[in-house]
Write a protein that holds these residues in place. Structure first.
Motif, PDB file in Angstrom:
ATOM      1  N   LYS A 117      58.111  -9.392 -35.034  1.00 37.41           N
ATOM      2  CA  LYS A 117      57.925 -10.845 -35.228  1.00 37.41           C
ATOM      3  C   LYS A 117      57.382 -11.498 -34.056  1.00 37.41           C
ATOM      4  N   HIS A 118      56.463 -12.427 -33.934  1.00 40.00           N
ATOM      5  CA  HIS A 118      56.203 -13.163 -33.079  1.00 40.00           C
ATOM      6  C   HIS A 118      56.743 -14.775 -33.100  1.00 40.00           C
ATOM      7  N   ILE A 137      56.670 -18.032 -31.577  1.00 36.17           N
ATOM      8  CA  ILE A 137      55.898 -18.927 -31.052  1.00 36.17           C
ATOM      9  C   ILE A 137      56.433 -20.331 -30.685  1.00 36.17           C
ATOM     10  N   ALA A 170      49.177 -17.860 -27.925  1.00 33.06           N
ATOM     11  CA  ALA A 170      50.222 -17.259 -28.974  1.00 33.06           C
ATOM     12  C   ALA A 170      49.869 -17.149 -30.663  1.00 33.06           C
ATOM     13  N   ALA A 197      48.678 -13.846 -32.422  1.00 33.19           N
ATOM     14  CA  ALA A 197      49.344 -13.456 -33.959  1.00 33.19           C
ATOM     15  C   ALA A 197      48.135 -13.481 -35.031  1.00 33.19           C
ATOM     16  N   ALA A 247      50.167 -10.728 -36.956  1.00 29.72           N
ATOM     17  CA  ALA A 247      51.656 -10.601 -36.810  1.00 29.72           C
ATOM     18  C   ALA A 247      52.199 -11.882 -37.873  1.00 29.72           C
ATOM     19  N   VAL A 255      54.898 -14.596 -38.033  1.00 31.35           N
ATOM     20  CA  VAL A 255      55.200 -15.665 -37.204  1.00 31.35           C
ATOM     21  C   VAL A 255      56.412 -16.293 -37.311  1.00 31.35           C
ATOM     22  N   HIS A 280      58.429 -10.579 -30.161  1.00 32.56           N
ATOM     23  CA  HIS A 280      57.372 -10.680 -29.057  1.00 32.56           C
ATOM     24  C   HIS A 280      57.310 -12.183 -28.861  1.00 32.56           C
ATOM     25  N   THR A 297      55.435 -15.212 -26.269  1.00 27.85           N
ATOM     26  CA  THR A 297      54.615 -15.819 -25.359  1.00 27.85           C
ATOM     27  C   THR A 297      55.081 -16.824 -24.377  1.00 27.85           C
ATOM     28  N   TRP A 302      46.788  -5.314 -26.633  1.00 24.25           N
ATOM     29  CA  TRP A 302      48.289  -5.527 -26.962  1.00 24.25           C
ATOM     30  C   TRP A 302      48.752  -4.487 -28.028  1.00 24.25           C
ATOM     31  N   TRP A 313      51.864  -2.268 -27.181  1.00 18.99           N
ATOM     32  CA  TRP A 313      53.148  -2.058 -28.129  1.00 18.99           C
ATOM     33  C   TRP A 313      53.464  -0.553 -28.548  1.00 18.99           C
TER      34      TRP A 313
END
Length: 298
Positions: free
Chosen positions: A2-3, A5, A17, A21, A26, A28, A45, A47, A288, A292
């Protein structure tokens, strides 16, 4: 993965960011301001720039690490501390950033110059070069600086060196620096502050500039420089570790300018337009994703 942000949409770090994503597909977790809501039990993840996460650098890292807990963590670092910030501020921020770096399974920076802050222990994934459709119609005598207007970005140096030129600053004044900007304009010769410009207006105004300039005193990574390059423009830029790195990566597009040499550089400059570099969000996403995978986060 998961991002997480954090921050307003118009903040440069938040915009990065969101674009990352989207480019990586991704999921979010989106917050305008940082909260303490529980996170899903999977790798996270982030930013990161400290002031989006707390009132002090130490608080920002403390709060983020407390929220992440034992989860695996990937961090894209932005606004990395520089000694030019001043001894006390640099020490406070440096300790916090290094603490977060030590906890993360993966650290990413936008330049090799920034990775040196972490002794080279970081993935280097350059900022994307956006393709800007900007009609090349330069007006003689115009010198342009792109992006938010704030102290330290070199506006004062250009005002002092080029009193006879038309200086056009394309973008908004950063919050809290309004009085500084008003004084800069009052004491200068020919200066125009455009204020905020949407994408179409920005592209149009960029095309009117004869001499594109990135005059930051202390570079680490620059979306402004990438935007000029994305419009296919050749650019004058302050000579620094960062601009030398970008010049080596994308040769023939940047003329490096030594401290105090702006007048000579502007007088000798020959504007031109060329095909922009082919390096966009798909390339950043691949960088990225490779990082990862190499650390087992993807």
């Amino acid at each position: 993965m998961k991002h997480l942000i954090v921050g307003p949409d118009n903040h440069g770090v938040t915009a990065y960011a969101l674009s990352l994503a989207q480019a990586t597909g991704a999921d979010v977790i989106r917050e305008d301001t940082f909260t303490d809501q529980p996170l899903p039990d999977e790798p996270i993840h982030v930013t990161f720039t400290d002031y989006l996460f707390g009132s002090t650098p130490q608080e920002a890292v403390d709060k983020l690490l407390a929220r992440v807990g034992e989860r695996e963590l990937s961090v894209s670092f932005h606004d990395i501390p520089q000694v030019e910030e001043g001894t006390d501020r640099f020490a406070r921020r440096a300790d916090a950033y290094r603490r977060l770096h030590a906890r993360a399974q993966l650290t990413g920076t936008n330049s090799a110059h920034e990775a040196q802050f972490f002794d080279g222990d970081a993935a280097v994934i350059h900022l994307p070069v956006p393709v800007i459709a900007s009609a090349f119609d330069p007006e003689p005598g115009t010198v342009g600086v792109l992006g938010f207007v704030y102290p330290g970005k070199g506006h004062e140096d250009l005002v002092a060196a080029l009193p006879d030129k038309r200086l056009r600053f394309l973008g908004s004044v950063s919050a809290g620096h309004e009085k500084w900007a008003q004084e800069l304009v009052r004491t200068a010769g020919k200066v125009e502050l455009t204020g905020w410009l949407d994408d179409a207006a920005m592209a149009r105004e960029m095309g009117r500039i004869e001499v594109p300039v990135c005059a930051h005193r202390h570079f680490s990574a620059s979306g402004s420089l990438m935007t000029w390059l994305g419009a296919g423009r050749n650019v004058l830029a302050t000579d620094s570790d960062y601009t030398r790195e970008i010049d080596a990566w994308l040769p023939g597009r940047i003329t490096l300018v030594a401290d105090g040499a702006w007048r000579e550089a502007v007088e000798a400059f020959e504007p031109k337009v060329m095909d922009p570099p082919e390096y966009g969000w798909a390339d950043v996403a691949r960088g990225w994703e490779d990082a990862w995978r190499s650390t087992g986060l993807l």
